[in-house]
Scaffold this motif. Structure first.
Motif, PDB file in Angstrom:
ATOM      1  N   ILE A 326       0.914  -1.202   0.011  1.00  0.00           N
ATOM      2  CA  ILE A 326       0.040   0.007  -0.013  1.00  0.00           C
ATOM      3  C   ILE A 326       0.855   1.380   0.075  1.00  0.00           C
ATOM      4  O   ILE A 326       0.193   2.339   0.096  1.00  0.00           O
ATOM      5  N   PHE A 348       2.883   6.498   1.602  1.00  0.00           N
ATOM      6  CA  PHE A 348       1.531   5.783   1.450  1.00  0.00           C
ATOM      7  C   PHE A 348       0.997   6.526   0.175  1.00  0.00           C
ATOM      8  O   PHE A 348       0.925   7.538  -0.046  1.00  0.00           O
ATOM      9  N   ILE A 353      -3.680   1.827  -1.467  1.00  0.00           N
ATOM     10  CA  ILE A 353      -4.437   1.432  -0.525  1.00  0.00           C
ATOM     11  C   ILE A 353      -6.011   1.147  -0.907  1.00  0.00           C
ATOM     12  O   ILE A 353      -6.365  -0.038  -0.378  1.00  0.00           O
ATOM     13  N   THR A 359      -8.171  -2.842   3.836  1.00  0.00           N
ATOM     14  CA  THR A 359      -7.776  -1.481   3.747  1.00  0.00           C
ATOM     15  C   THR A 359      -7.096  -0.851   4.994  1.00  0.00           C
ATOM     16  O   THR A 359      -6.808   0.107   5.147  1.00  0.00           O
ATOM     17  N   PRO A 361      -4.480   0.155   7.085  1.00  0.00           N
ATOM     18  CA  PRO A 361      -3.062   0.929   6.703  1.00  0.00           C
ATOM     19  C   PRO A 361      -1.821   0.397   7.475  1.00  0.00           C
ATOM     20  O   PRO A 361      -0.800   1.031   7.310  1.00  0.00           O
TER      21      PRO A 361
END
Length: 390
Positions: A326, A348, A353, A359, A361
């Protein structure tokens, strides 16, 4: 005349057809034996590497770039390879190879080859280490018998005749039987790696003229330091020639040949031997864990981990693996010298993502450090660091 011309044209035309036919056969062989597949994988890996270090560029661009580069690079590769096949194989031999790689056995060879290579990588590394240890062990075991008193007296006489120097402390030294050069062996033995060790060659000048000693001109090993005095040694005078093993730098078993230069470029040759514990990778990291901040734009600000080499030996970041794709990653691929710092930067991406089913993070980085100089010989000392952004 006209008949000869027509015949020549037909022969040339026939040769061109045959060359084109052989050309196609070579291309077919390159496809069948897995060469083209391996080259395509190499091209893909090269592009993926650049993709990791050039974030913010759309996937459509990378896809188009991959097609363009693959087409051009494959064409160039084939043009380089075909003449080599022309020169080393007859057409009949190429036909036989095509027949083999088209068979079930040939297809099995190509199918299993990547698996076998991958499974062999670790055993081959271990085998290589064992081979190196075996060679060192055999070298270390040569000439370990104590020299007899007659051998020592003969050696001292030959040494004095050769260099004009009388050795006064041969009982503290050894004769270098291992290298069979008939000179000294400076054996520091097995050390604890904590304290410097100094060996002394005590000599008297019996040459009839002053002797000026100089440090070795082409000896770049920083592990060994020489103190040979700062003025010539007078006739009949005695001096201690000091050779010191630097504990902070010495590691593993080592045997090398060195020498002390004197007067007009003559050289007293001797072996240097020691067995010191290996130096581990030593480092500091600014943070091992950082808090994830909500993305306000398409890309986050960089998360920066600062890595410092706090040891005595070089190392480099050999690989970084992400547990969740991600983010984009960049780091210095070069050698990190003692006291040097380097950065690992993580950015990021909202787009990346969004592509993930999960999802969350949270991100873990497995950072592999390898001792030695980047692209040089590795001592097989590795260390892994886990970094977290949550």
């Amino acid at each position: 005349m006209r008949t000869n011309l027509i015949t020549s044209i037909l022969i040339l035309f026939s040769f061109q057809i045959n060359a084109q036919s052989l050309d196609k056969k070579i291309e077919n062989l390159l496809e069948l034996d897995g060469t083209i597949r391996n080259i395509e994988n190499l091209i893909t890996q090269t592009i993926d590497y650049q993709k990791q270090n050039n974030f913010g560029i759309s996937d459509n661009y990378w896809e188009a770039l991959g097609q363009k580069v693959t087409e051009k690079s494959l064409k160039e590769f084939k043009s380089l390879v075909k003449p080599i096949y022309f020169n080393n194989y007859t057409e009949a031999e190429i036909d036989n190879l095509i027949t083999f790689y088209s068979s079930q056995t040939g297809k099995l060879v190509i199918e299993k080859q990547p698996i076998i290579i991958e499974e062999l990588s670790l055993p081959l590394m271990q085998w290589s280490q064992n081979l190196g240890s075996l060679v060192i062990e055999e070298i270390e075991n040569r000439g370990e018998n104590e020299s007899t008193s007659d051998e020592k007296e003969k050696f001292k006489t030959e040494f004095k005749d050769k260099y004009g120097l009388q050795i006064l402390n041969l009982t503290d030294l050894a004769i270098d039987k291992e290298n069979n050069i008939g000179d000294l062996l400076i054996d520091f033995g097995k050390t604890d790696g904590k304290n410097d060790i100094t060996k002394i060659i005590r000599v008297r000048n019996n040459s009839g003229e002053e002797i000026e000693f100089q440090n070795p001109k082409f000896f770049s090993n920083e592990v060994i330091k020489f103190d040979l005095g700062n003025k010539p040694l007078g006739v009949g005078k005695t001096r201690d020639l000091k050779i010191t093993l630097i504990a902070d730098l010495a590691e593993n078993k080592s045997y090398s040949i060195s020498g002390i230069n004197y007067n007009n470029g003559d050289r007293i040759r001797f072996g240097i031997k020691y067995d010191a514990p290996p130096k581990e990778i030593s480092y500091e990291i600014s943070d091992k864990k950082m808090k994830f901040k909500k993305l306000q734009q398409d890309f986050s600000k960089p998360y920066v981990f600062i890595l410092k080499n706090t040891g005595k030996k070089d190392f480099y970041i050999s690989d970084i693996q992400l547990d969740n794709q991600i983010a984009y990653l960049s780091w210095n691929k070069e050698t990190i010298k003692p006291n040097d710092k380097t950065e690992i930067r993580v950015v990021f991406s909202k787009q990346l993502i969004a592509k993930q089913i999960n999802t969350n993070p949270n991100l873990k980085l497995k950072v592999d450090l390898t001792k030695g100089e980047k692209g040089g010989f590795s001592n097989y000392v590795n260390k892994s660091i886990e970094l977290i952004i949550e």
